[in-house]
Design an enzyme around this catalytic site. Structure first.
Site, PDB file in Angstrom:
ATOM      1  N   GLY A   1      32.911  86.824  66.120  1.00 27.87           N
ATOM      2  CA  GLY A   1      32.755  85.906  67.251  1.00 27.87           C
ATOM      3  C   GLY A   1      32.742  86.629  68.583  1.00 27.87           C
ATOM      4  O   GLY A   1      31.927  86.334  69.458  1.00 27.87           O
TER       5      GLY A   1
ATOM      6  N   LYS B   1      20.986  79.903  61.179  1.00 26.24           N
ATOM      7  CA  LYS B   1      20.550  78.896  62.144  1.00 26.24           C
ATOM      8  C   LYS B   1      20.164  79.436  63.502  1.00 26.24           C
ATOM      9  O   LYS B   1      20.816  80.338  64.035  1.00 26.24           O
ATOM     10  CB  LYS B   1      21.706  77.920  62.366  1.00 26.24           C
ATOM     11  CG  LYS B   1      22.032  77.062  61.178  1.00 26.24           C
ATOM     12  CD  LYS B   1      23.128  76.139  61.611  1.00 26.24           C
ATOM     13  CE  LYS B   1      23.622  75.251  60.510  1.00 26.24           C
ATOM     14  NZ  LYS B   1      24.934  74.714  60.906  1.00 26.24           N
TER      15      LYS B   1
ATOM     16  N   GLY C   1      30.153  90.097  61.636  1.00 24.85           N
ATOM     17  CA  GLY C   1      29.824  89.029  60.697  1.00 24.85           C
ATOM     18  C   GLY C   1      29.135  89.498  59.438  1.00 24.85           C
ATOM     19  O   GLY C   1      29.451  90.555  58.878  1.00 24.85           O
TER      20      GLY C   1
ATOM     21  N   ARG D   1      42.268  96.274  58.641  1.00 25.27           N
ATOM     22  CA  ARG D   1      42.655  95.918  60.015  1.00 25.27           C
ATOM     23  C   ARG D   1      44.002  96.529  60.401  1.00 25.27           C
ATOM     24  O   ARG D   1      44.212  96.854  61.567  1.00 25.27           O
ATOM     25  CB  ARG D   1      42.692  94.406  60.173  1.00 25.27           C
ATOM     26  CG  ARG D   1      41.294  93.846  60.267  1.00 25.27           C
ATOM     27  CD  ARG D   1      41.298  92.390  60.536  1.00 25.27           C
ATOM     28  NE  ARG D   1      39.951  91.950  60.855  1.00 25.27           N
ATOM     29  CZ  ARG D   1      39.562  90.693  60.851  1.00 25.27           C
ATOM     30  NH1 ARG D   1      40.431  89.737  60.557  1.00 25.27           N
ATOM     31  NH2 ARG D   1      38.332  90.377  61.161  1.00 25.27           N
TER      32      ARG D   1
HETATM   33  P1  AMP Z   1      24.926  83.703  60.009  1.00 28.28           P
HETATM   34  O1  AMP Z   1      26.375  83.452  59.691  1.00 28.28           O
HETATM   35  O2  AMP Z   1      24.343  82.751  60.968  1.00 28.28           O
HETATM   36  O3  AMP Z   1      24.648  85.147  60.329  1.00 28.28           O
HETATM   37  O4  AMP Z   1      24.163  83.366  58.669  1.00 28.28           O
HETATM   38  C1  AMP Z   1      24.388  84.058  57.496  1.00 28.28           C
HETATM   39  C2  AMP Z   1      24.014  83.205  56.349  1.00 28.28           C
HETATM   40  O5  AMP Z   1      22.671  82.810  56.467  1.00 28.28           O
HETATM   41  C3  AMP Z   1      24.150  83.909  55.056  1.00 28.28           C
HETATM   42  O6  AMP Z   1      25.149  83.304  54.284  1.00 28.28           O
HETATM   43  C4  AMP Z   1      22.790  83.788  54.418  1.00 28.28           C
HETATM   44  O7  AMP Z   1      22.849  83.464  53.057  1.00 28.28           O
HETATM   45  C5  AMP Z   1      22.166  82.638  55.174  1.00 28.28           C
HETATM   46  N1  AMP Z   1      20.694  82.710  55.166  1.00 28.28           N
HETATM   47  C6  AMP Z   1      19.931  83.740  55.531  1.00 28.28           C
HETATM   48  N2  AMP Z   1      18.624  83.460  55.334  1.00 28.28           N
HETATM   49  C7  AMP Z   1      18.568  82.228  54.816  1.00 28.28           C
HETATM   50  C8  AMP Z   1      17.504  81.386  54.397  1.00 28.28           C
HETATM   51  N3  AMP Z   1      16.229  81.776  54.458  1.00 28.28           N
HETATM   52  N4  AMP Z   1      17.818  80.154  53.926  1.00 28.28           N
HETATM   53  C9  AMP Z   1      19.108  79.760  53.859  1.00 28.28           C
HETATM   54  N5  AMP Z   1      20.137  80.503  54.244  1.00 28.28           N
HETATM   55  C10 AMP Z   1      19.886  81.730  54.716  1.00 28.28           C
END
Ligand code: AMP
Length: 398
Positions: free
Chosen positions: A378, A206, A355, A35
């Protein structure tokens, strides 16, 4: 269109620059300085123009007085000096006589680094959030220290803080720096004016985190491929058995609604890589109906093939969120496969929206093969949701 460094006169002026020096520091040692390096083009431009440069940045969060000892920007100022091979004056304060005198005595091309802007979040042991809640007096005060404001911190652009929105709203001239300019033009090309076909790939844990993104992209993309933990909430919405997989019960109805309104635009995985628990051991595979004792942790091989085929011929691809638990050796296959497929597309504009997917692409060694990897998690997510970024909005228009 916002003003850029090409639109403002900075010669000989006191230029206040909001940079993103929020680097990881362990025991006083900077463990990764990307950065700092990323801010150098803007800083060098100002040095060449003979500006008197004042750099502002936050570092981590300040929640109590005791945090300040460990979260000084002093090591960052030192590292910047090494990178620029130049003496940098660090002021261990965020306001006051010492800072004002240092700025007044700046000569053309010289640099002052101000202490961590978030020190202003705690005053005399009290949590006041003057920086993070954009205290009116603080923004006005900082703005009074200079003549031009440059925002080159994309990572905080989705926040209205005193060191971005506060300064910008109280100064006569402002523009975005080179880093922010690059981010904005890539996001505009990927989201606002995408060459068609435009395929979005959304993953991650999620549905609730990605509602805004799905909403906005349903209007813009030709197809949305959905993977990761969030796919299981969609399977549930279709009436499948998802075993012990991640599911947001309160989002099942919404997922159903999306599937109905997407009119075939949403493409879901067709198989799943599973384990009995959330652990890194050999996967077993199933279709989209999982055995009761199984947890889906990645998309399966048929889904990788399906997604690869869907990506063929795409002219714009935007990717946000891993296809599975890519931190686990046994469940990174889907994310690697999709990452590789996007990286190998010919003649497509490919964008990673920050991310975990950015981290995955870099870690897998594909960083150079994407048109752009956004640095602001973000901020790029909010841009993808079609939201206005206050840190950018506050900058003067051309
Ligand atoms: P995000 O920050 O919403 O992009 O989510 C990323 C996180 O989602 C990562 O740490 C992944 O390990 C988790 N992830 C992805 N697929 C799955 C899954 N099928 N079950 C649980 N966690 C997951």
């Amino acid at each position: 269109m916002k003003k850029t460094l090409h639109d403002v006169k900075v010669e000989g002026k006191v230029v206040l620059v909001r940079v993103d020096f929020n680097v990881p520091i362990k025991d006083g040692v900077i463990t990764e300085d990307n950065r700092i390096k990323a801010a150098i083009p803007t800083i060098k431009h100002l040095i060449e123009k003979g500006s008197k440069i004042v750099l502002f940045s936050h570092l981590s969060r300040i929640k109590e007085e005791a945090d300040k000892a460990k979260k000084s920007l002093a090591p960052v100022a030192k590292r910047l000096g090494e990178l620029l091979k130049k003496e940098i004056k660090f002021i261990p304060q965020t306001r006051g006589a010492e800072l004002e005198t240092a700025i007044k005595s700046l000569k053309a091309g010289e640099i002052v680094v101000v202490e961590n802007t978030r020190f202003e979040d705690v005053a005399n042991g009290e949590v006041v959030k003057s920086e993070s809640k954009n205290n009116a007096e603080l923004g006005k005060y900082w703005a009074s220290l200079g003549e031009v404001f440059v925002n080159d911190a994309f990572g905080t652009a989705h926040r209205a803080h005193a060191s971005n929105v506060g300064i910008a709203s109280n100064i006569k001239e402002s523009c975005v720096g080179f880093l922010v300019e690059k981010e904005l033009s890539a996001l505009a090309a990927g989201i606002d004016k995408p060459a068609k076909p435009f395929i979005a790939i959304i993953g991650g844990a999620k549905v609730s985190d990605k509602i805004g993104v799905i909403d906005n992209l349903l209007k813009k993309a030709d197809k949305i491929l959905i993977g990761g933990g969030m796919a299981y909430t969609f399977f549930k919405a279709q009436g499948h058995n998802i075993g012990k997989s991640l599911c947001e019960e309160d989002k099942v109805a919404l997922a159903k609604e999306y599937l109905a309104k997407a009119n075939g635009k949403i493409i879901l995985p067709v198989d799943s890589a599973n384990n009995t628990d959330f652990k890194d051991s050999k996967a077993t595979f199933s279709g989209v109906d999982l055995p009761d004792d199984m947890m889906g942790l990645d998309i399966g091989p048929k889904s990788i093939e399906l997604f690869k085929n869907e990506l063929k011929g795409a002219k714009t691809v935007v990717w946000n969120g891993p296809m599975g638990v890519f931190e686990m050796e046994n469940f990174k296959v889907g994310t690697v496969g999709v990452c590789e497929a996007i990286a190998n597309l010919d003649g497509a504009f490919t964008l990673i929206g920050g991310g975990d997917s950015a981290a995955a692409a870099i870690q897998l060694g594909f960083a150079d093969k994407f048109t752009h990897i956004s640095t602001g998690g973000g901020a790029s997510l909010e841009y993808m949701e079609g939201k206005v970024l206050p840190g950018i909005e506050a900058i003067k228009n051309k």
